[in-house]
Enzyme design. Sequence first.
Site, PDB file in Angstrom:
ATOM      1  N   GLU A 201       0.882  -0.945   0.343  1.00 50.72           N
ATOM      2  CA  GLU A 201       0.199   0.007   0.057  1.00 50.72           C
ATOM      3  C   GLU A 201       0.312   1.264  -0.262  1.00 50.72           C
ATOM      4  OE1 GLU A 201      -3.675  -0.045  -0.078  1.00 50.72           O
ATOM      5  OE2 GLU A 201      -3.391  -1.604  -0.329  1.00 50.72           O
TER       6      GLU A 201
ATOM      7  N   SER B  20     -43.693 -25.809  47.455  1.00 47.14           N
ATOM      8  CA  SER B  20     -43.955 -25.983  48.683  1.00 47.14           C
ATOM      9  C   SER B  20     -41.976 -26.012  48.781  1.00 47.14           C
ATOM     10  CB  SER B  20     -43.646 -26.902  49.414  1.00 47.14           C
ATOM     11  OG  SER B  20     -45.488 -27.922  49.423  1.00 47.14           O
TER      12      SER B  20
END
Length: 844
Positions: free
Chosen positions: A92, A484
């Site tokens: 690049e 319960s």
Amino acid sequence: MTRFIFSFLGGIFTLLTLGLVMSAIGVGAIFYVYGRDLPEVAYLANYQPPTVTRIYSPQGEIIDEYAGDERRIYIPFEEIPEVVKDAFISAEDKNFYEHAGFDLRAIAAAIYEAIQTRGETLRGASTIPQQTAKNLIVGGERAIERKIKEVILANQMVNELGREKILEIYLNEIFLGQNAYGVAAAAQTYFNKQLSELTIEEAAYLAVLPKAPSNYHPVRQEKRAVERRNFVLREMMQNGYIDADAFEAARVAPLLTVQAGDRDGFKTALPDRDYASDEIGRQIRSEFGANTFEAAGLTIRSTIDAEMQAIAAEALREALEDYDRAQGEWRGAAATIAPEELSGEVDGEPAWRAALGRTQKLARDVKDWYPAVVLEVGGSSARIGVEGWRDGTDGHWITPDDLKWIRGARAASDILGVGDVIHVRHEGGTAEDPVFSLRQVPGVQGAFMAMDVNTGRVLAMQGGFSYQVSNFNRATQGRRQPGSAFKPFVYAAALDSGFTPATIVIDAPIEVDVGGGRVWRPKNASNQFYGPTPLRTGIERSRNLMTVRLAEEVGMHTVAGYAERFGVYDKMDPFLANSLGSQETSLYKMVSAYSMFANGGERVEPTLVDRVQDRWGTTVYRHDQRTFREAATREILPGALPKITSNRKQVMNPITAYQLTSMLRGVVERGTAAGAVNLGVPTAGKTGTTNDARDVWFVGFTSTIAAGCYIGYDQPKPLGRGASGGRMCAPVFQKFMKKAVEKYGAGRFAIPPGGMFIKIDRFNGARLPDYATGDNVVAEYFREGEQPVFGIAFDGGFAMGANLPMFTDQELGRPSNVVENGDGELVEVPDQATVGEISSGGLY
């Protein structure tokens, strides 16, 4: 003439100088006009792009990740391999370390092309600083104005940020295709490798992609991709980054990628998302914000033990499937594929494979289960195609023997048709001829959860049969009646209100005026009445009438206050029926509340997250706030454990917690969970079964871990005769906790100071001499000053103490701190004894 020539040349030089000056002024004016509104680049020094958030196991293995719209893994400059930097610079911007942020020759060529096309096109050749400016600040439109802004910003970045920071930003920001942003994410996406593991040729391929990733796809554009990769390799050699031998070896190397099927994909290395990892994401979103969590770059250390999570899932699934198959009902195919999608081939494979692979909401996350599709129904059997398995010698078949559990099914044609998508389980056989059995996702659902009682760390969480079929987490999101299983909170309120485990409560009919001329008449599950009964027996046998009478005596506002203090409810309605667990809550809250019984009454907050670090490694959240007592005072001796100082709130009296734990041990040893739970260590718990057995529960604990299970239909309906928490949920607890005890250990419950043991007849609450033995004998722990008195005196349904003579320690000939356990042995109880110092025969 000479003078004329010099005058002429001087004029020309003056004009040229003036032209250059005017040009410079013009260029300066242009740069001023376009640069005055540009932002300062200094903020990029704290560049924080959207970054993947990852969840790790306690052992440091990745178990899930959230990537948002951009999958990016941020890597600081010093951790980026040189070969990666060299490849991108060569591809690049080979003069990256020399220019001032822009390349004049490239810009001149680009401007010339723009003039020729009247600004409609502009060639690339931007430097890395320019590309960084474009990606982060300017935008991607191709125009002369953008190019000028790029140059200005690129120069500012070089001057203010430095080249290393620019390269770091660029390599983390750049889009490289396949939703991979930055080189680290791309390394995983294309090669399933860490950045440090990339070869030269792999780094060169990644450097090809910034131009246009789709133009260099490793499969669709393989030839072009390899040619461009080799161009980058040649540039690397010419720039002196690699030698000729390395270039040649890399040039001839094949391009092996995930996309081409040469490597496993990174996602396949992650476990499938499950209830636990999904809940972690939900918790973190609530803490850090739904909009920022996925892209915040967080490192999350979870509490989930992968081994125990697998056992929890297996135990719950086994219980759900056993119940479902016992009902004998086939509820139909999981999905249907049209017959035309089953014939022919797709990419060289039978077409049914692609069609089956597209079918969603299948239990692919259940161990040994596979989706299958019916290809042929003939006679009494059906031929199937199984996902992930070759057809074998004679294909795969569902035979009549496999239908025996289904009521009314004698042949496969009774329940199956061509195109039906079903589930099968691999039962064995050979690789060439495997054996499969027909399965279905149970209609009943449930949840399981386990946590450390001291730290709150959730070790396992299973929110249903299959996350891939239903991601609704019944452990945290489901709200059901605990039945319960809620009773211990009524008993806790009573124990803190002057009652003891030996207090007598009348088990007899009771009528409650609920208003509007209506009367509520609760009943015991057995529809019988048992008369005067100690509290211990009431909870061991889960007596409804005793619980209602106790709640009425203590007051429902007091009971509601306890339930809220323990976090069972945010706000409990103080109706008497809620003393039997009529108000809905979650398994998550129930297990958390029971943990406080186990740890001596300290508040503990459950969590699936140990620690959260930001992208820089700074800890921003830590769950456990306890400290080591010796840390600042003295050295810890070899082999000794440090004392941990807790700053948690005490939500109940430690003696109350111990008394309740002792009573809940009775539930496991001889009560409603007897026979279903046997861990070989002291274990306490409570079953729960609601009206018509629409919901069944078991929540229990050892000294280290609390765990709970819930089973019921998502749309509540009776589970049928014989369904109970002890029969359905307790075995799930047993299977999980057996392994948990092996792995994490468990001791006896610590005895808090301030009380004494006295032997009691558990059937009538009578005080017994210290030498008493037998199945009726328990050694209850009483607060100082609350020892049983003599003489039974019923008053409003309650009686304290017993009608037996008292034997003094002197008469028995032993010190007052010596008692006899259930094994007939004399043991000494120190002032701050632990249960580990007393035999399990009679003291708990």
